[in-house]
Design a protein around this motif. Structure first.
Motif, mmCIF file in Angstrom:
data_model
loop_
_atom_site.group_PDB
_atom_site.id
_atom_site.type_symbol
_atom_site.label_atom_id
_atom_site.label_comp_id
_atom_site.label_asym_id
_atom_site.label_seq_id
_atom_site.Cartn_x
_atom_site.Cartn_y
_atom_site.Cartn_z
ATOM 1 N N UNK A 346 0.740 -1.132 0.082
ATOM 2 C CA UNK A 346 -0.013 -0.030 0.021
ATOM 3 C C UNK A 346 0.973 1.066 0.067
ATOM 4 N N UNK A 347 1.691 1.371 0.829
ATOM 5 C CA UNK A 347 3.013 2.347 1.073
ATOM 6 C C UNK A 347 3.581 2.814 -0.589
ATOM 7 N N UNK A 348 3.903 1.573 -1.329
ATOM 8 C CA UNK A 348 4.567 1.709 -2.304
ATOM 9 C C UNK A 348 3.771 2.269 -3.336
ATOM 10 N N UNK A 349 2.667 2.123 -3.385
ATOM 11 C CA UNK A 349 1.796 2.582 -4.458
ATOM 12 C C UNK A 349 1.176 4.034 -3.776
ATOM 13 N N UNK A 350 0.804 3.980 -2.640
ATOM 14 C CA UNK A 350 0.068 5.275 -1.933
ATOM 15 C C UNK A 350 0.523 6.427 -2.045
ATOM 16 N N UNK A 351 2.049 6.483 -1.474
ATOM 17 C CA UNK A 351 2.585 7.854 -1.413
ATOM 18 C C UNK A 351 2.951 8.637 -2.653
ATOM 19 N N UNK A 352 3.613 7.598 -3.642
ATOM 20 C CA UNK A 352 3.782 8.209 -4.916
ATOM 21 C C UNK A 352 2.507 8.728 -5.868
ATOM 22 N N UNK A 353 1.710 7.763 -5.452
ATOM 23 C CA UNK A 353 0.210 7.940 -6.358
ATOM 24 C C UNK A 353 -0.325 9.585 -5.563
ATOM 25 N N UNK A 354 0.056 9.605 -4.226
ATOM 26 C CA UNK A 354 -0.760 10.820 -3.687
ATOM 27 C C UNK A 354 0.172 11.989 -4.323
ATOM 28 N N UNK A 355 1.542 11.840 -4.450
ATOM 29 C CA UNK A 355 2.227 12.925 -5.003
ATOM 30 C C UNK A 355 1.960 13.491 -6.212
ATOM 31 N N UNK A 356 1.559 12.346 -7.141
ATOM 32 C CA UNK A 356 0.984 12.603 -8.585
ATOM 33 C C UNK A 356 -0.188 13.396 -8.512
ATOM 34 N N UNK A 357 -1.177 12.953 -7.596
ATOM 35 C CA UNK A 357 -2.350 13.829 -7.717
ATOM 36 C C UNK A 357 -2.073 15.003 -7.099
ATOM 37 N N UNK A 358 -1.205 15.411 -6.294
ATOM 38 C CA UNK A 358 -0.995 16.821 -5.904
ATOM 39 C C UNK A 358 -0.461 17.629 -6.906
ATOM 40 N N UNK A 359 0.786 16.873 -7.757
ATOM 41 C CA UNK A 359 1.279 17.669 -9.003
ATOM 42 C C UNK A 359 -0.052 17.910 -9.996
#
Length: 401
Positions: A346-359
């Motif tokens: 979950x962390x491997x997917x969640x944190x980069x995806x969160x950064x992408x959504x913010x960007x």
């Protein structure tokens, strides 16, 4: 088994070792948010790319716990701590010299990821084997080290970065962290027994529908749980909060988790481990609603991390108890290693995806809403599992120890 050693003074030394080992390894890992801006700016990287470092680290920490938990069961916890100390020293020293973010993925991800995999799950499993009557309290105190480490190291990281820069700060953490892990070695030892290696329980865990449901729930939780560790400080700084004050938010998160780790552990007899575990996930999910309405209020952000820390701390403290209630303590290191792979994914997917959504959106509201949805899914997956009258999971027929 030498029952005279169970719940003895010697047993409490293992709690001290697990507290220190988990505190320094996870404290360093969870302080990454304080380094985020400095590293992102130096390498000219987007939020999503920088967040990959934390995602890789957390994934390796959780997934490699399968191996380190099994190594501890087979060879004892001391060799595992040596491996962790070497990984932290080499990994952080190498990170302090990297010339590209991509190389940092390897040096920081592998170094801190391996160190955390050595310093947390195997040590908690050892503590569980040293206690019977006071297991819940002992495990709660052991995992409280994570909260204390986060409470201390996140603001300390920000202060050191302001004074010395992020590269020298990693040098300080490399030497200090490795030294603490080595000091833990004489305090920890195998749980009392006949001296034979603990059995592998991978097959028992994977064959259990209850275990699989809990693992799926942990994956959904991991998609959301680690996003604030990376981004709540950035959120605050973008609203005019100073770097140290922003890092304090993650420290407060860690501090509140200490209270819940110890508190929920002591409440197990009264309310039941699984009932409390499910409540902690619900509390954790509800915290994202507070973040959603926080706006620029630092006070509301503090409330958010306080509530998040309570849910997070209970999740960490109760996970080993919930699993041991269902499957027993024999070979617990291998079982917990397998379980903790789930939030790692979950962390491997969640944190980069969160950064992408913010960007992509230029804000945090969609990310926060998605995190809330993931936590709701985590709670829903726990519905309908077999719970006895005391609020614990019913013991499985193949439970051992």
């Amino acid at each position: 088994m030498n029952t005279a050693l169970v719940d003895s003074r010697r047993a409490w030394l293992t709690v001290v070792a697990a507290f220190l080992a988990s505190g320094v390894t996870l404290g360093v890992a969870y302080s990454f948010g304080a380094f985020f801006e400095a590293m992102s700016e130096e390498f000219g990287a987007a939020k999503s790319a920088t967040a990959v470092i934390f995602g890789i680290t957390t994934f390796l920490f959780f997934s490699l716990s399968i191996i380190t938990g099994r190594l501890s069961d087979r060879f004892g916890p001391r060799i595992v701590l040596v491996i962790g100390a070497v990984a932290m020293l080499v990994g952080l020293l190498a990170t302090s010299r990297v010339k590209s973010l991509g190389l940092g993925y390897v040096t920081y991800g592998a170094g801190v990821g391996i160190a955390a995999a050595c310093g947390y799950v195997p040590m908690v499993a050892v503590v569980g084997g040293w206690f019977v009557e006071k297991r819940a309290v002992a495990v709660g105190l052991a995992v409280a080290g994570i909260g204390v480490g986060t409470l201390v190291l996140s603001p300390v990281s920000a202060a050191l970065i302001n004074r010395w820069g992020w590269r020298d700060t990693y040098v300080f953490f490399a030497v200090g962290g490795a030294s603490v892990l080595l000091l833990c070695i004489p305090l920890i030892d195998r749980p009392p027994g006949d001296g034979t290696p603990q059995p592998s329980r991978f097959a028992d865990a994977l064959a259990s529908p209850v275990f699989r449901r809990i693992a799926m729930s942990a994956t959904a939780l991991g998609l959301a749980l680690f996003v604030p560790f990376v981004f709540v400080g950035q959120y605050a700084k973008e609203r005019g909060v100073g770097s140290v004050q922003a890092a304090v938010l993650v420290g407060v998160l860690g501090g509140s988790s200490v209270v819940s780790r110890v508190g929920f552990g002591s409440l197990v007899r009264r309310f039941g481990s699984f009932r409390l575990y499910r409540a902690c996930l619900a509390i954790l999910g509800g915290s994202f609603l507070i973040w959603f309405v926080a706006g620029s209020s630092y006070a509301v952000l503090v409330v958010f991390v306080l509530v998040l820390g309570v849910g997070y701390g209970g999740f960490v403290a109760l996970s080993p108890i919930v699993i041991s209630d269902r499957l027993g303590v024999s070979g617990l290191g291998s079982i917990l290693g397998l379980l903790y792979t789930s939030p790692g994914v979950g962390a491997l997917i969640g944190t980069p995806f969160a950064g992408w959504v913010i960007d992509q959106t230029g804000g945090y509201r969609w990310t926060i809403a998605i995190c809330f949805g993931c936590t709701c899914m985590a709670v829903a997956l726990l519905t309908g599992l077999p719970v006895d009258a005391s609020g614990r999971l019913e013991r499985a027929p193949n439970a051992r120890g």
